[in-house]
Design an enzyme around this catalytic site. Structure first.
Site, PDB file in Angstrom:
ATOM      1  N   LYS A  54       0.951  -1.191  -0.021  1.00 12.48           N
ATOM      2  CA  LYS A  54      -0.129  -0.121  -0.164  1.00 12.48           C
ATOM      3  C   LYS A  54       0.963   1.091   0.067  1.00 12.48           C
ATOM      4  O   LYS A  54       0.530   2.292  -0.684  1.00 12.48           O
ATOM      5  CB  LYS A  54      -1.199  -0.088   1.462  1.00 12.48           C
ATOM      6  CG  LYS A  54      -2.033  -1.026   1.123  1.00 12.48           C
ATOM      7  CD  LYS A  54      -2.846  -1.406   2.488  1.00 12.48           C
ATOM      8  CE  LYS A  54      -3.769  -2.552   2.161  1.00 12.48           C
ATOM      9  NZ  LYS A  54      -4.596  -2.980   3.409  1.00 12.48           N
ATOM     10  N   GLN A  98      -4.650  -1.611   9.597  1.00 13.70           N
ATOM     11  CA  GLN A  98      -4.399  -3.080   9.018  1.00 13.70           C
ATOM     12  C   GLN A  98      -4.810  -4.140   9.898  1.00 13.70           C
ATOM     13  O   GLN A  98      -4.713  -4.256  11.249  1.00 13.70           O
ATOM     14  CB  GLN A  98      -2.780  -3.197   8.783  1.00 13.70           C
ATOM     15  CG  GLN A  98      -2.773  -4.663   8.084  1.00 13.70           C
ATOM     16  CD  GLN A  98      -3.295  -4.432   6.700  1.00 13.70           C
ATOM     17  OE1 GLN A  98      -3.230  -3.383   5.962  1.00 13.70           O
ATOM     18  NE2 GLN A  98      -3.823  -5.627   6.329  1.00 13.70           N
ATOM     19  N   ASP A 121     -11.196   2.708   4.437  1.00 14.59           N
ATOM     20  CA  ASP A 121     -11.541   1.312   4.119  1.00 14.59           C
ATOM     21  C   ASP A 121     -13.215   1.077   4.164  1.00 14.59           C
ATOM     22  O   ASP A 121     -13.750  -0.020   3.929  1.00 14.59           O
ATOM     23  CB  ASP A 121     -11.050   0.408   5.345  1.00 14.59           C
ATOM     24  CG  ASP A 121      -9.889  -0.109   5.044  1.00 14.59           C
ATOM     25  OD1 ASP A 121      -9.212  -0.438   3.704  1.00 14.59           O
ATOM     26  OD2 ASP A 121      -8.973  -0.414   5.947  1.00 14.59           O
TER      27      ASP A 121
END
Ligand code: NDP
Length: 296
Positions: A54, A98, A121
């Site tokens: 990422k 994460q 997200d």
């Protein structure tokens, strides 16, 4: 007949090049570089790889990324403190926590603490609710990536039977919501599907999967979907990433399904690259939303 392979790497490159141009235009206009903060708790090896990918993708697109590492012994309160700090930092536009978090941290509490306008997200209940109502602010990265890939291959979901195996909050459930809705901004070709959402308690899974004009496997079971479970000519999307002794495999038996399907995503090189790309898209969207909020 052999299925056409859907090349996630190629589509990702195309989209990332477009995002890079939009980022450059944003920076030129507003003199602010979109910034993503990634929170990595513990030493999970797969998470380390995902976060590194990422970061690299951000760099390629001209997005600034910051990595915050925390020890595996961190408590929920420790992580909340960092998230709060990032929520309040005007330089940070997107916050990525994460997953998975270590058992000492309550994931739900942490994800709920991310400010909805920085929730790249799209896991926050506010963003899930907006998707459910068909007026999303952000779209979750993996389902959105799948939709972008299908679109760019000219595959329509409108009016099709879409069967999804797996009902997680990250993939299966939002995928079902997005495709079953009226057009939520993804184009009419990606709306109005008739969606069946399967899970481990589904009786006669094979009868369900064989109904899918589009079959999306997101279950985390190596090579579970075999050729006889697929409707001839179906589009098959393999979301699974399973580490086995034989290497990385998806949830679909690739060789077995290839002669049955019309299109098939590989693992690796299918859905995975699109997931990262949509994170960049969401970071840019978040930056724009925050800019608009300042000027209004
Ligand atoms: P979860 O483990 O959260 O959920 C798995 C789902 O699959 C559950 O709903 C479960 O049912 C269902 N399931 C499991 N076994 C069966 C079975 N035998 N029959 C029917 N349904 C079953 O998974 P995620 O959604 O987080 O991830 C799924 C896979 O996708 C994983 O391999 C993950 O690594 C991968 N992934 C890949 C991404 C990418 O970018 N390519 C991104 C995110 C995930 P139940 O609810 O009843 O338990």
């Amino acid at each position: 007949m052999s299925a056409e392979v859907l090349d996630g790497k190629k589509i990702s490159k195309e989209i990332q090049a477009e995002i890079k141009e939009r980022v450059a235009a944003f920076v030129a206009t507003f003199d602010h570089t979109p910034t993503l903060a990634a929170v990595l708790v513990g030493e999970d090896p797969a998470s380390q790889v995902y976060v590194r990918n990422k970061e690299r993708a951000c760099e390629r697109a001209g997005i600034h990324s910051q990595l915050f590492r925390m020890s595996a012994q961190s408590t929920t309160e420790d992580v909340l403190e960092l998230v709060q700090q990032l929520n309040e930092d005007p330089a940070v536009n997107g916050i990525l926590v994460q997953l998975p978090l270590p058992p000492s941290v309550d994931s739900q509490v942490v994800l709920d603490a991310v400010h909805p306008i920085k929730d790249v997200d799209a896991f926050h209940p506010t963003n899930v609710g907006l998707i459910s109502q068909g007026r999303p602010q952000f779209l979750p990265c993996t389902p959105h990536g799948i939709i972008q890939m299908l679109k760019r291959y000219g595959i329509q979901a409108n009016g099709k039977n879409v069967v999804i195996v797996g009902r997680s909050d990250i993939v299966g459930k939002p995928m079902a919501l997005m495709l079953a809705n009226r057009d939520i901004g993804l184009g009419p070709e990606m709306a109005n599907a008739t969606v069946t959402l399967c899970h481990s308690r589904t009786s006669d899974l094979k009868a369900m999967t064989r109904m899918g004009d589009i079959l999306i496997a997101a279950m985390g079971q190596p090579e579970f979907i075999t050729g006889d479970m697929v409707k001839p000519g179906a589009v098959v999307v393999d979301v699974g990433i399973n580490r086995t002794d034989a290497g990385l495999v998806g949830d679909v038996d690739y060789e077995g399904v290839l002669p049955v399907a019309s299109y098939l995503t590989p693992v690796p090189g299918g859905v995975g690259p699109l997931t990262v790309t949509m994170l960049l898209e969401n970071t840019l969207t978040a930056t724009g939303l925050q800019r608009a909020a300042i000027s209004s």
